[in-house]
Scaffold this active site. Structure first.
Site, PDB file in Angstrom:
ATOM      1  N   GLU A 187      25.207   3.733  47.710  1.00 14.15           N
ATOM      2  CA  GLU A 187      24.611   3.291  46.446  1.00 14.15           C
ATOM      3  C   GLU A 187      25.228   1.981  45.949  1.00 14.15           C
ATOM      4  OE1 GLU A 187      23.275   6.940  43.765  1.00 14.15           O
ATOM      5  OE2 GLU A 187      25.387   7.107  44.351  1.00 14.15           O
TER       6      GLU A 187
ATOM      7  N   TYR B 255      12.707  -6.306  18.825  1.00 16.38           N
ATOM      8  CA  TYR B 255      12.798  -5.438  20.005  1.00 16.38           C
ATOM      9  C   TYR B 255      12.697  -6.230  21.303  1.00 16.38           C
ATOM     10  CZ  TYR B 255       7.779  -5.406  18.925  1.00 16.38           C
ATOM     11  OH  TYR B 255       6.498  -5.763  18.592  1.00 16.38           O
TER      12      TYR B 255
ATOM     13  N   GLU C 299      26.298   7.499  32.409  1.00 13.04           N
ATOM     14  CA  GLU C 299      27.009   7.657  31.137  1.00 13.04           C
ATOM     15  C   GLU C 299      27.626   6.333  30.695  1.00 13.04           C
ATOM     16  OE1 GLU C 299      27.059  11.756  33.092  1.00 13.04           O
ATOM     17  OE2 GLU C 299      27.218   9.673  33.778  1.00 13.04           O
TER      18      GLU C 299
ATOM     19  N   LYS D 193      17.757   8.208  35.592  1.00 12.54           N
ATOM     20  CA  LYS D 193      17.858   7.738  36.971  1.00 12.54           C
ATOM     21  C   LYS D 193      16.875   8.568  37.803  1.00 12.54           C
ATOM     22  CE  LYS D 193      21.280   6.797  40.587  1.00 12.54           C
ATOM     23  NZ  LYS D 193      22.669   7.068  41.028  1.00 12.54           N
TER      24      LYS D 193
END
Length: 123
Positions: free
Chosen positions: A26, A58, A78, A103
């Protein structure tokens, strides 16, 4: 009579590619993350005046998040959530926000995995 506001600005489905994960394979690829934000913002001044300068922009929030996530490498979603929350609170003076970082496809038998955090500015 005083009107109490509990206004929110939402950004949903913000898709960003980054290097994310704890496994060696990864660490060398880009993966898709999907972010959803709910931010406390008093929309009444902008709503009454129709003045864009009084809005939470935004578009700028989305650009800042995208730049942050794309420019860094992470092991954990996290960490992404924490970094995004810190950025939005600091740059845009948002008093409270909820950040969801997804994810998709991280687990073979699940459509999605995600974390949700809520943070607020200390007085």
């Amino acid at each position: 009579m005083k009107i109490v506001t509990k206004d929110r600005v939402l950004i949903e489905g913000l898709t960003v590619s980054t290097t994310i994960g704890v496994y060696e394979w990864e660490k060398n690829i880009k993966q898709k993350l999907v972010l959803d934000l709910e931010m406390e913002w008093d929309n009444q001044p902008a709503g009454k005046s129709d003045d864009v300068a009084l809005c939470l922009d935004y578009f700028k929030v989305s650009q800042a998040i995208t730049s942050l996530v794309e420019a860094n490498k992470f092991e954990l979603i996290e960490c992404v959530a924490e970094r995004v929350a810190e950025l939005v609170i600091q740059l845009f003076s948002v008093n409270w926000l909820r950040v969801k970082v997804s994810k998709p496809g991280a687990i073979t038998n699940a459509t999605n995995v995600a974390v949700v955090i809520e943070r607020s500015m200390c007085s």
